[in-house]
Design a protein around this motif. Structure first.
Motif, mmCIF file in Angstrom:
data_model
loop_
_atom_site.group_PDB
_atom_site.id
_atom_site.type_symbol
_atom_site.label_atom_id
_atom_site.label_comp_id
_atom_site.label_asym_id
_atom_site.label_seq_id
_atom_site.Cartn_x
_atom_site.Cartn_y
_atom_site.Cartn_z
ATOM 1 N N PHE A 268 7.992 2.361 4.978
ATOM 2 C CA PHE A 268 8.875 3.668 4.907
ATOM 3 C C PHE A 268 7.908 4.798 4.894
ATOM 4 O O PHE A 268 6.793 4.755 4.032
ATOM 5 C CB PHE A 268 9.481 3.444 3.540
ATOM 6 N N VAL A 269 8.413 5.786 5.610
ATOM 7 C CA VAL A 269 7.814 7.154 5.501
ATOM 8 C C VAL A 269 8.567 8.327 5.094
ATOM 9 O O VAL A 269 9.720 8.387 5.528
ATOM 10 C CB VAL A 269 6.921 7.024 6.885
ATOM 11 N N HIS A 270 8.122 9.128 4.652
ATOM 12 C CA HIS A 270 8.792 10.268 3.822
ATOM 13 C C HIS A 270 9.433 11.174 5.388
ATOM 14 O O HIS A 270 8.431 11.241 6.018
ATOM 15 C CB HIS A 270 8.131 11.370 3.269
ATOM 16 N N PRO A 271 10.664 11.373 5.377
ATOM 17 C CA PRO A 271 11.208 11.980 6.419
ATOM 18 C C PRO A 271 10.363 13.384 7.171
ATOM 19 O O PRO A 271 10.064 13.434 8.126
ATOM 20 C CB PRO A 271 12.665 12.442 6.507
ATOM 21 N N ASP A 272 9.743 14.081 6.306
ATOM 22 C CA ASP A 272 8.921 15.274 6.381
ATOM 23 C C ASP A 272 7.613 14.833 7.039
ATOM 24 O O ASP A 272 6.914 15.768 7.360
ATOM 25 C CB ASP A 272 8.883 15.997 5.180
ATOM 26 N N ARG A 273 7.231 13.651 7.036
ATOM 27 C CA ARG A 273 5.676 13.120 7.233
ATOM 28 C C ARG A 273 5.730 12.106 8.543
ATOM 29 O O ARG A 273 4.745 11.670 8.801
ATOM 30 C CB ARG A 273 5.193 12.485 6.062
ATOM 31 N N LYS A 274 6.888 12.108 9.040
ATOM 32 C CA LYS A 274 6.819 11.365 10.187
ATOM 33 C C LYS A 274 6.196 11.647 11.426
ATOM 34 O O LYS A 274 5.689 12.745 11.553
ATOM 35 C CB LYS A 274 8.465 10.981 10.825
ATOM 36 N N ARG A 275 5.771 10.805 12.205
ATOM 37 C CA ARG A 275 4.934 11.080 13.172
ATOM 38 C C ARG A 275 3.515 11.660 13.066
ATOM 39 O O ARG A 275 2.930 12.486 13.771
ATOM 40 C CB ARG A 275 5.635 11.696 14.270
ATOM 41 N N GLN A 276 3.042 11.130 11.917
ATOM 42 C CA GLN A 276 1.873 11.764 11.395
ATOM 43 C C GLN A 276 0.485 10.790 11.173
ATOM 44 O O GLN A 276 -0.409 10.906 10.474
ATOM 45 C CB GLN A 276 1.757 12.610 10.051
ATOM 46 N N GLY A 277 0.768 9.428 11.648
ATOM 47 C CA GLY A 277 0.029 8.551 11.482
ATOM 48 C C GLY A 277 -0.244 7.552 10.330
ATOM 49 O O GLY A 277 -0.862 6.791 9.991
ATOM 50 N N TYR B 103 0.731 -1.084 -0.084
ATOM 51 C CA TYR B 103 0.074 -0.130 0.103
ATOM 52 C C TYR B 103 0.729 1.154 0.048
ATOM 53 O O TYR B 103 1.986 1.171 0.583
ATOM 54 C CB TYR B 103 -0.903 0.022 1.476
ATOM 55 N N VAL B 104 0.186 2.298 -0.561
ATOM 56 C CA VAL B 104 0.876 3.684 -0.591
ATOM 57 C C VAL B 104 -0.157 4.746 0.214
ATOM 58 O O VAL B 104 -1.414 4.370 0.021
ATOM 59 C CB VAL B 104 1.419 4.107 -1.717
ATOM 60 N N VAL B 105 0.589 5.538 0.739
ATOM 61 C CA VAL B 105 -0.277 6.752 1.181
ATOM 62 C C VAL B 105 -0.013 7.903 0.394
ATOM 63 O O VAL B 105 1.450 8.381 0.213
ATOM 64 C CB VAL B 105 -0.035 6.962 2.645
ATOM 65 N N GLU B 106 -0.914 8.664 -0.135
ATOM 66 C CA GLU B 106 -0.639 9.742 -1.105
ATOM 67 C C GLU B 106 -1.209 11.075 -0.153
ATOM 68 O O GLU B 106 -2.236 10.929 0.525
ATOM 69 C CB GLU B 106 -1.266 9.669 -2.302
ATOM 70 N N THR B 107 -0.359 12.144 -0.435
ATOM 71 C CA THR B 107 -0.857 13.306 0.042
ATOM 72 C C THR B 107 -0.668 14.234 -1.239
ATOM 73 O O THR B 107 0.301 14.483 -1.663
ATOM 74 C CB THR B 107 -0.356 14.179 1.395
ATOM 75 N N GLU B 108 -1.705 15.062 -1.606
ATOM 76 C CA GLU B 108 -1.831 15.809 -2.685
ATOM 77 C C GLU B 108 -0.969 15.286 -4.247
ATOM 78 O O GLU B 108 -0.109 15.841 -4.486
ATOM 79 C CB GLU B 108 -1.148 17.099 -2.464
ATOM 80 N N GLY B 109 -1.111 13.939 -4.158
ATOM 81 C CA GLY B 109 -0.593 13.346 -5.440
ATOM 82 C C GLY B 109 0.833 12.749 -5.214
ATOM 83 O O GLY B 109 1.251 12.130 -6.031
ATOM 84 N N GLU B 110 1.358 13.059 -4.107
ATOM 85 C CA GLU B 110 2.763 12.589 -3.536
ATOM 86 C C GLU B 110 2.666 11.506 -2.761
ATOM 87 O O GLU B 110 1.908 11.243 -1.643
ATOM 88 C CB GLU B 110 3.489 13.599 -3.028
ATOM 89 N N ILE B 111 3.320 10.361 -3.283
ATOM 90 C CA ILE B 111 3.631 9.368 -2.134
ATOM 91 C C ILE B 111 4.406 9.682 -1.001
ATOM 92 O O ILE B 111 5.539 9.962 -1.105
ATOM 93 C CB ILE B 111 3.980 7.823 -3.027
ATOM 94 N N VAL B 112 3.894 9.658 0.196
ATOM 95 C CA VAL B 112 4.468 9.613 1.197
ATOM 96 C C VAL B 112 4.771 8.808 2.456
ATOM 97 O O VAL B 112 5.250 8.995 3.492
ATOM 98 C CB VAL B 112 3.641 10.946 2.057
ATOM 99 N N GLY B 113 4.354 7.543 2.192
ATOM 100 C CA GLY B 113 4.424 6.475 2.805
ATOM 101 C C GLY B 113 4.154 5.084 2.277
ATOM 102 O O GLY B 113 3.119 5.280 1.265
ATOM 103 N N CYS B 114 4.711 4.226 2.657
ATOM 104 C CA CYS B 114 4.344 2.748 1.922
ATOM 105 C C CYS B 114 4.756 1.696 3.103
ATOM 106 O O CYS B 114 5.309 1.778 4.083
ATOM 107 C CB CYS B 114 5.289 2.504 0.826
ATOM 108 N N GLY B 115 3.814 0.563 2.764
ATOM 109 C CA GLY B 115 4.165 -0.600 3.471
ATOM 110 C C GLY B 115 3.139 -1.600 3.180
ATOM 111 O O GLY B 115 2.049 -1.345 2.455
ATOM 112 N N GLY B 116 3.461 -2.973 3.554
ATOM 113 C CA GLY B 116 2.433 -4.074 3.225
ATOM 114 C C GLY B 116 2.674 -5.180 3.965
ATOM 115 O O GLY B 116 3.314 -5.088 5.157
#
Length: 179
Positions: free
Chosen positions: A103-112, A56-69
């Protein structure tokens, strides 16, 4: 934030996200040499997870900011570069599903972001009939997994092909299988 199944077309974005995540979020846990060796030999995209529809990926404003599965295969960790044999399917009645490659984008850590992906993975594995989940955690990943009830069952070090040693933890959790 939108969470969705990863697609093959996401691979180039994941190949950018993973090194950013590993380099910055692992800096307080591993040496620069361990990080770079891990990126070369372990941390990377596992295209089998994408093909299986369990990544799975998490997107914010069309940018992938996290992934995992999660995986219904036997491999515990490692991207495509770490595979040496066919990744067979375990039996959900007796084997564990695998939680993989968060994996989570470093700018998005600790955002759930990791937590959202974890909830989706655990539910999907439960629906597939698994009652035990297993994973191999990096040192910076351990707190997320502990927060979800995973317990360390083994600490170990893996020797990478260049001789660098990487400390990891094997963790597990029992979940309630569907009726």
């Amino acid at each position: 934030m939108l969470i969705r199944k990863a697609e093959a077309s996401d691979i180039s974005a994941l190949e950018e996200l993973i090194p950013q995540s590993v380099r910055l979020l692992s800096a307080n846990y591993y040496t620069a040499e361990q990080i770079e060796s891990g990126l070369r030999y372990i941390f990377g995209v596992d295209s089998q997870l994408i093909a299986d529809g369990t990544y799975y990926v998490v997107e914010t404003e069309g940018e992938i900011v996290g992934c995992g599965g999660w995986s219904k295969r036997r491999t515990l960790y490692g991207g495509d570069q770490a595979k040496v044999e066919v990744d067979s399917l375990p039996d959900p009645e007796i084997d564990a599903a695998r939680i993989r490659a968060f994996f989570v984008h470093p700018d998005r850590k600790r955002q759930g972001i990791g937590s959202r992906i974890m909830r989706v993975c655990e539910e999907a594995a439960r629906e597939a009939g698994f009652s035990v989940l297993e994973l191999v955690a990096t040192l910076p990943g351990e707190p997320l997994y502990k927060a979800f009830g995973y317990e360390v069952i083994e600490r170990f070090e893996t020797a990478l092909p260049d001789g660098i040693i990487l400390p990891l933890a094997r963790m597990a959790k029992r979940i309630v299988a569907p009726d």
